[in-house]
Design a protein around this motif. Structure first.
Motif, PDB file in Angstrom:
ATOM      1  N   LEU A 140       0.805  -1.287   0.035  1.00 48.23           N
ATOM      2  CA  LEU A 140       0.213  -0.002   0.002  1.00 48.23           C
ATOM      3  C   LEU A 140       0.824   1.466   0.080  1.00 48.23           C
ATOM      4  O   LEU A 140       0.621   2.338  -0.626  1.00 48.23           O
ATOM      5  CB  LEU A 140      -0.956  -0.164   1.324  1.00 48.23           C
ATOM      6  N   TYR A 141       1.932   1.302   0.633  1.00 47.94           N
ATOM      7  CA  TYR A 141       2.886   2.305   0.965  1.00 47.94           C
ATOM      8  C   TYR A 141       3.435   2.719  -0.433  1.00 47.94           C
ATOM      9  O   TYR A 141       3.457   3.856  -0.929  1.00 47.94           O
ATOM     10  CB  TYR A 141       3.902   2.107   1.912  1.00 47.94           C
ATOM     11  N   THR A 142       4.127   1.775  -1.063  1.00 44.28           N
ATOM     12  CA  THR A 142       4.868   1.983  -2.175  1.00 44.28           C
ATOM     13  C   THR A 142       3.814   2.305  -3.538  1.00 44.28           C
ATOM     14  O   THR A 142       3.992   3.133  -4.269  1.00 44.28           O
ATOM     15  CB  THR A 142       5.597   0.609  -2.653  1.00 44.28           C
ATOM     16  N   ALA A 143       2.576   1.888  -3.494  1.00 44.57           N
ATOM     17  CA  ALA A 143       1.466   2.065  -4.314  1.00 44.57           C
ATOM     18  C   ALA A 143       1.156   3.588  -4.306  1.00 44.57           C
ATOM     19  O   ALA A 143       0.972   4.274  -5.165  1.00 44.57           O
ATOM     20  CB  ALA A 143       0.213   1.242  -4.484  1.00 44.57           C
ATOM     21  N   LEU A 144       0.905   3.981  -2.953  1.00 46.20           N
ATOM     22  CA  LEU A 144       0.516   5.182  -2.693  1.00 46.20           C
ATOM     23  C   LEU A 144       1.432   6.339  -2.838  1.00 46.20           C
ATOM     24  O   LEU A 144       1.134   7.623  -3.502  1.00 46.20           O
ATOM     25  CB  LEU A 144      -0.264   5.501  -1.429  1.00 46.20           C
ATOM     26  N   THR A 145       2.632   6.205  -2.562  1.00 46.16           N
ATOM     27  CA  THR A 145       3.794   7.217  -2.635  1.00 46.16           C
ATOM     28  C   THR A 145       4.988   7.179  -3.625  1.00 46.16           C
ATOM     29  O   THR A 145       5.473   7.982  -3.695  1.00 46.16           O
ATOM     30  CB  THR A 145       4.660   7.104  -0.873  1.00 46.16           C
ATOM     31  N   GLY A 146       4.904   5.611  -4.052  1.00 46.92           N
ATOM     32  CA  GLY A 146       6.018   5.539  -5.191  1.00 46.92           C
ATOM     33  C   GLY A 146       7.323   5.260  -4.442  1.00 46.92           C
ATOM     34  O   GLY A 146       8.385   5.267  -5.363  1.00 46.92           O
ATOM     35  N   SER A 147       7.581   5.279  -3.116  1.00 43.75           N
ATOM     36  CA  SER A 147       8.771   5.349  -2.479  1.00 43.75           C
ATOM     37  C   SER A 147       9.161   3.542  -2.105  1.00 43.75           C
ATOM     38  O   SER A 147       8.171   2.895  -2.655  1.00 43.75           O
ATOM     39  CB  SER A 147       8.693   5.846  -1.130  1.00 43.75           C
ATOM     40  N   LEU A 148      10.412   3.531  -1.894  1.00 45.49           N
ATOM     41  CA  LEU A 148      10.769   2.110  -1.745  1.00 45.49           C
ATOM     42  C   LEU A 148      10.391   1.674  -0.454  1.00 45.49           C
ATOM     43  O   LEU A 148       9.756   2.454   0.503  1.00 45.49           O
ATOM     44  CB  LEU A 148      12.451   2.199  -1.631  1.00 45.49           C
ATOM     45  N   PRO A 149      10.124   0.277  -0.107  1.00 51.21           N
ATOM     46  CA  PRO A 149       9.695  -0.181   0.894  1.00 51.21           C
ATOM     47  C   PRO A 149      10.289  -0.025   2.300  1.00 51.21           C
ATOM     48  O   PRO A 149      11.435   0.273   2.286  1.00 51.21           O
ATOM     49  CB  PRO A 149       9.775  -1.814   0.842  1.00 51.21           C
ATOM     50  N   LEU A 150       9.466   0.036   3.347  1.00 46.85           N
ATOM     51  CA  LEU A 150      10.034   0.474   4.554  1.00 46.85           C
ATOM     52  C   LEU A 150      10.510  -0.757   5.479  1.00 46.85           C
ATOM     53  O   LEU A 150       9.477  -1.539   5.660  1.00 46.85           O
ATOM     54  CB  LEU A 150       9.450   1.786   5.316  1.00 46.85           C
ATOM     55  N   ASN A 151      11.276  -0.689   6.312  1.00 45.17           N
ATOM     56  CA  ASN A 151      11.418  -1.555   7.328  1.00 45.17           C
ATOM     57  C   ASN A 151      10.545  -1.142   8.649  1.00 45.17           C
ATOM     58  O   ASN A 151      11.098  -0.629   9.483  1.00 45.17           O
ATOM     59  CB  ASN A 151      12.727  -1.889   7.697  1.00 45.17           C
ATOM     60  N   TRP A 152       9.257  -1.259   8.695  1.00 45.47           N
ATOM     61  CA  TRP A 152       8.441  -0.673   9.689  1.00 45.47           C
ATOM     62  C   TRP A 152       8.823  -0.889  11.350  1.00 45.47           C
ATOM     63  O   TRP A 152       8.906  -0.229  11.927  1.00 45.47           O
ATOM     64  CB  TRP A 152       6.987  -0.961   9.505  1.00 45.47           C
ATOM     65  N   ILE A 153       9.155  -2.229  11.394  1.00 42.82           N
ATOM     66  CA  ILE A 153       9.462  -2.810  12.738  1.00 42.82           C
ATOM     67  C   ILE A 153      10.738  -2.108  13.186  1.00 42.82           C
ATOM     68  O   ILE A 153      10.786  -1.652  14.442  1.00 42.82           O
ATOM     69  CB  ILE A 153       9.342  -4.254  12.845  1.00 42.82           C
ATOM     70  N   ALA A 154      11.614  -2.097  12.482  1.00 42.39           N
ATOM     71  CA  ALA A 154      12.925  -1.322  12.696  1.00 42.39           C
ATOM     72  C   ALA A 154      12.969   0.093  12.895  1.00 42.39           C
ATOM     73  O   ALA A 154      13.605   0.843  13.922  1.00 42.39           O
ATOM     74  CB  ALA A 154      14.106  -1.560  11.839  1.00 42.39           C
ATOM     75  N   LYS A 155      11.956   0.878  12.102  1.00 41.36           N
ATOM     76  CA  LYS A 155      11.793   2.184  12.084  1.00 41.36           C
ATOM     77  C   LYS A 155      10.836   2.627  13.285  1.00 41.36           C
ATOM     78  O   LYS A 155      11.265   3.864  13.849  1.00 41.36           O
ATOM     79  CB  LYS A 155      11.611   2.803  10.849  1.00 41.36           C
TER      80      LYS A 155
END
Length: 293
Positions: A140-155
């Motif tokens: 969802l994040y990459t589709a909406l923002t066009g950014s690279l995937p995030l390591n949510w748990i680490a961040k």
């Protein structure tokens, strides 16, 4: 007198299996943990009493203050969020939604996280927050923002364990508050409406005062649960990255079962028990003073 003794004997006979189980699985381990906290018991399983050295070691540990701060922040934010959501969902599903069928379906959905096994629940969070493109949140994040995937748990480790914990906690309180709201006499609501009270004024002046003791109970109950619960944190972040999400109960587990410092882990657990007892006595005293007023 003999008949009374006979009845008492029957009662003790029926209770004896339960009392034996409680003694073996609760009371005896408690005494062993107390004794263990004064030893240097480790993987060699040799008992050598060392007095208060384990407790001194806790206060000399440079990570202790960080763990205490993590625990305090975790409990305060989680209990605030849990109680607020408990009240919100209870009022919405009991007072505003009059249909028992609709509110029952909604409450059933709220119960799903609570009745889901902790391992399954935590694995679902790990899957949803997968750092690669396979994670649903990253898709969802990459589709909406066009950014690279995030390591949510680490961040965002602390935010994630807080959200996951609150999601599990609020179903129980919602059920208790809903039952309390249903027990309020209907004539109180009718009198308030006749006087021209708004819905918010009814919630503030009638519902909340009538369920104040239930709020106190849930607050105490959830606080004790949060202080001693570490399973969700262990499965999602294991206290990491580093010790960013390490709380007191998880620290005791890590010292005892990961580092095999059983005596040291027992000492950490004993301090947690002391804090819980002090908290219970304090809350009980405050509640008794309010009752006398």
């Amino acid at each position: 007198m003999n008949k009374k003794k006979y009845k008492n004997g029957q009662a003790y006979a029926f209770l004896s299996p339960f009392l034996v189980l409680v003694a073996v699985f609760y009371i005896l381990p408690a005494f062993i943990t107390v004794a263990m906290s004064f030893t240097n018991l480790d993987s060699a399983f040799q008992w050598h009493f060392t007095g208060l050295k384990n407790y001194e070691k806790i206060f000399r540990d440079p990570n202790t203050l960080t763990i205490i701060r993590n625990t305090a922040v975790f409990v305060l934010i989680a209990i605030t969020g849990t109680v607020v959501l408990d009240l919100f969902f209870a009022v919405m599903t009991t007072y505003f939604i009059k249909s028992e069928r609709v509110s029952g379906v909604f409450k059933a959905f709220l119960m799903i996280p609570m009745i889901t096994p902790a391992v399954v629940y935590s694995v679902l969070w790990i899957w949803l927050l997968e750092a690669s493109d396979a994670g649903l949140v990253n898709q969802l994040y990459t589709a909406l923002t066009g950014s690279l995937p995030l390591n949510w748990i680490a961040k965002y480790p602390f935010q994630i364990i807080l959200f996951a914990t609150v999601m599990v906690s609020f179903a129980y309180g919602t059920t208790i508050f809903s039952s309390a709201i249903k027990s309020i006499p209907e004539n109180q609501f009718k009198a308030a409406r006749v006087d021209g009270a708004s819905e918010w004024e009814i919630v503030k002046s009638i519902i909340l005062p009538n369920i104040r003791y239930h709020i106190q109970f849930i607050t105490l109950w959830e606080t004790l649960g949060l202080l001693t619960n570490y399973v969700t944190i262990m499965l999602i972040t294991d206290g990491g990255p580093g010790i960013k999400t390490e709380v007191w109960a998880l620290s005791a587990y890590h010292k005892a079962f990961r580092d095999q410092q059983y005596g040291y882990g027992a000492a950490i657990s004993m301090l947690l028990i002391v804090v819980v007892l002090i908290l219970m006595l304090f809350v009980n005293r405050v509640m008794n003073q309010r009752d006398r007023r």
